[in-house]
Design an enzyme around this catalytic site. Structure first.
Site, mmCIF file in Angstrom:
data_model
loop_
_atom_site.group_PDB
_atom_site.id
_atom_site.type_symbol
_atom_site.label_atom_id
_atom_site.label_comp_id
_atom_site.label_asym_id
_atom_site.label_seq_id
_atom_site.Cartn_x
_atom_site.Cartn_y
_atom_site.Cartn_z
ATOM 1 N N TYR A 136 27.338 44.107 31.790
ATOM 2 C CA TYR A 136 28.136 43.380 32.794
ATOM 3 C C TYR A 136 27.577 43.733 34.173
ATOM 4 C CZ TYR A 136 32.413 41.821 35.269
ATOM 5 O OH TYR A 136 33.311 41.219 36.113
ATOM 6 N N LYS A 164 25.897 39.589 31.276
ATOM 7 C CA LYS A 164 26.789 38.696 32.023
ATOM 8 C C LYS A 164 26.392 38.862 33.481
ATOM 9 C CE LYS A 164 31.632 39.118 33.152
ATOM 10 N NZ LYS A 164 31.707 38.331 34.373
HETATM 11 O O1 NGF Z 1 36.479 37.448 39.120
HETATM 12 C C1 NGF Z 1 35.329 37.768 39.226
HETATM 13 C C2 NGF Z 1 34.965 38.933 40.081
HETATM 14 N N1 NGF Z 1 34.309 37.105 38.640
HETATM 15 C C3 NGF Z 1 34.531 36.035 37.738
HETATM 16 C C4 NGF Z 1 33.738 36.162 36.478
HETATM 17 O O2 NGF Z 1 32.466 36.657 36.690
HETATM 18 C C5 NGF Z 1 34.503 36.858 35.404
HETATM 19 C C6 NGF Z 1 34.217 34.667 38.268
HETATM 20 O O3 NGF Z 1 34.696 33.787 37.306
HETATM 21 C C7 NGF Z 1 34.533 38.339 35.580
HETATM 22 O O4 NGF Z 1 33.867 38.894 36.400
HETATM 23 C C8 NGF Z 1 35.409 39.130 34.729
HETATM 24 O O5 NGF Z 1 36.558 38.783 34.525
HETATM 25 O O6 NGF Z 1 34.976 40.197 34.262
HETATM 26 C C9 NGF Z 1 34.885 34.380 39.612
HETATM 27 O O7 NGF Z 1 36.240 34.732 39.576
HETATM 28 C C10 NGF Z 1 34.786 32.908 39.974
HETATM 29 O O8 NGF Z 1 33.461 32.500 39.939
HETATM 30 C C11 NGF Z 1 35.410 32.634 41.358
HETATM 31 O O9 NGF Z 1 34.628 33.225 42.355
HETATM 32 O O10 NGF Z 1 35.296 38.639 41.390
#
Ligand code: NGF
Length: 291
Positions: A136, A164
């Site tokens: 990650y 990821k």
């Molecule tokens: O929420 C975050 C971190 N990142 C997420 C995604 O990478 C999932 C992304 O969807 C993630 O990190 C996790 O849950 O482990 C963003 O929220 C999205 O692109 C909006 O910016 O900030």
């Protein structure tokens, strides 16, 4: 290990107002992702799950509830990374025993670990379990960068099967794709899904897919078919939605949107704040504007 691919929601966690886990809500979130968003899988215990604010037993409870609800209908990835490596090792075994299809671990953060220490962390977590590991990579929150050469060193361990990639460095993303064509590469920023798909990612893992999963799949499918204009049209609407959501507070707004859709998505966990009346009103408007 089977190579993972497709659209994965980074699963939200439904909390009661007192911060305890709302099991019924977690089950409803899983169902909504399977039945309405039609995702290929779930990324459980990530940032979106508010995982880094939870205790070990709470993390176990969520892994258990999600597997029990999803059964074998979709793929499940368990994020087990933690600064407490003994906890990570324990959760890696716990999730593997439950039947999770893959593990994932955030790069160790807060302290300035050397790359040798980061590598040892991954090898230690995966060492005694019969499962695969997705790195990650989220440098904007962890401060940890990994170069192409260093990814190569991690992949020397064949149980480390993917990444990821939650970063805006698309030069690095392209270099990764060229260097490791067989590794599972997941895009992490939902707002950049189209360009990431053009660069050849195998899938995407996103928070906003909990609400906007249908559009996410359209972008992914159109882009893979070379229908860039069609994909961009959907990305534009998606990014209008994401911009509104980010302005109003990411996880809370997604949860209130889901409540509008009839899902008991609950509250966020402290230190994340309570919803103000204004936030709730805005979130409801956002939901009805896009869905
Ligand atoms: O929420 C975050 C971190 N990142 C997420 C995604 O990478 C999932 C992304 O969807 C993630 O990190 C996790 O849950 O482990 C963003 O929220 C999205 O692109 C909006 O910016 O900030």
């Amino acid at each position: 290990y089977p190579k993972l691919q497709g659209i994965y929601s980074a699963l939200l966690t439904s909390f009661n107002h007192d911060g305890t886990i709302n099991e019924k809500g977690v089950r409803e979130l899983v169902r909504y992702n399977i039945d309405v968003n039609k995702v290929d899988g779930l990324y459980v215990g990530g940032s979106t799950g508010e995982n880094f604010m939870l205790g070990t037993q709470e993390k176990e409870e969520i892994f258990k509830i999600v597997k029990d609800e999803a059964k074998d209908q979709i793929k499940l990835i368990a994020q087990v990374g933690s600064l407490n490596i003994k906890e990570s090792v324990h959760l890696a075994k716990f999730a593997t025993d439950l039947g999770y299809d893959s593990l994932s671990a955030v790069t160790p953060f807060y302290y300035k670990f050397s790359f040798a220490e980061v590598k040892d962390y991954y090898n230690t977590i995966i060492e005694n379990v019969d499962n695969q590991m997705i790195v990650y990579f989220i440098p904007f929150l962890t401060g940890v960068n990994i170069s192409i050469e260093q990814f190569g060193e991690l992949f020397a361990n064949e149980k480390i099967t993917g990444c990821k990639f939650t970063a805006g460095d698309f030069y690095l993303l392209e270099r990764f794709r060229k260097a490791f064509p067989d590794k599972a590469l997941f895009a992490g920023f939902d707002e950049m899904m189209l360009p990431a798909t053009v660069l050849g990612v195998d899938g995407a893992i996103g928070s906003t897919f909990n609400v906007n999963g249908v559009r996410a799949r359209q972008i992914f499918d159109f882009a893979r078919e070379g229908k860039i204009k069609e994909a961009l049209d959907v990305q534009h609407v998606t990014n209008d939605f994401i911009t509104d959501v980010l302005k109003n507070g990411l996880y809370g707004t997604l949860k209130i949107c889901l409540q509008e859709a009839g899902v008991d998505a609950g509250y966020c966990r402290k230190p994340m704040g309570d919803y103000s009346d204004e936030m709730i009103e805005n979130a409801k408007k956002i939901y009805h504007k896009y869905f």
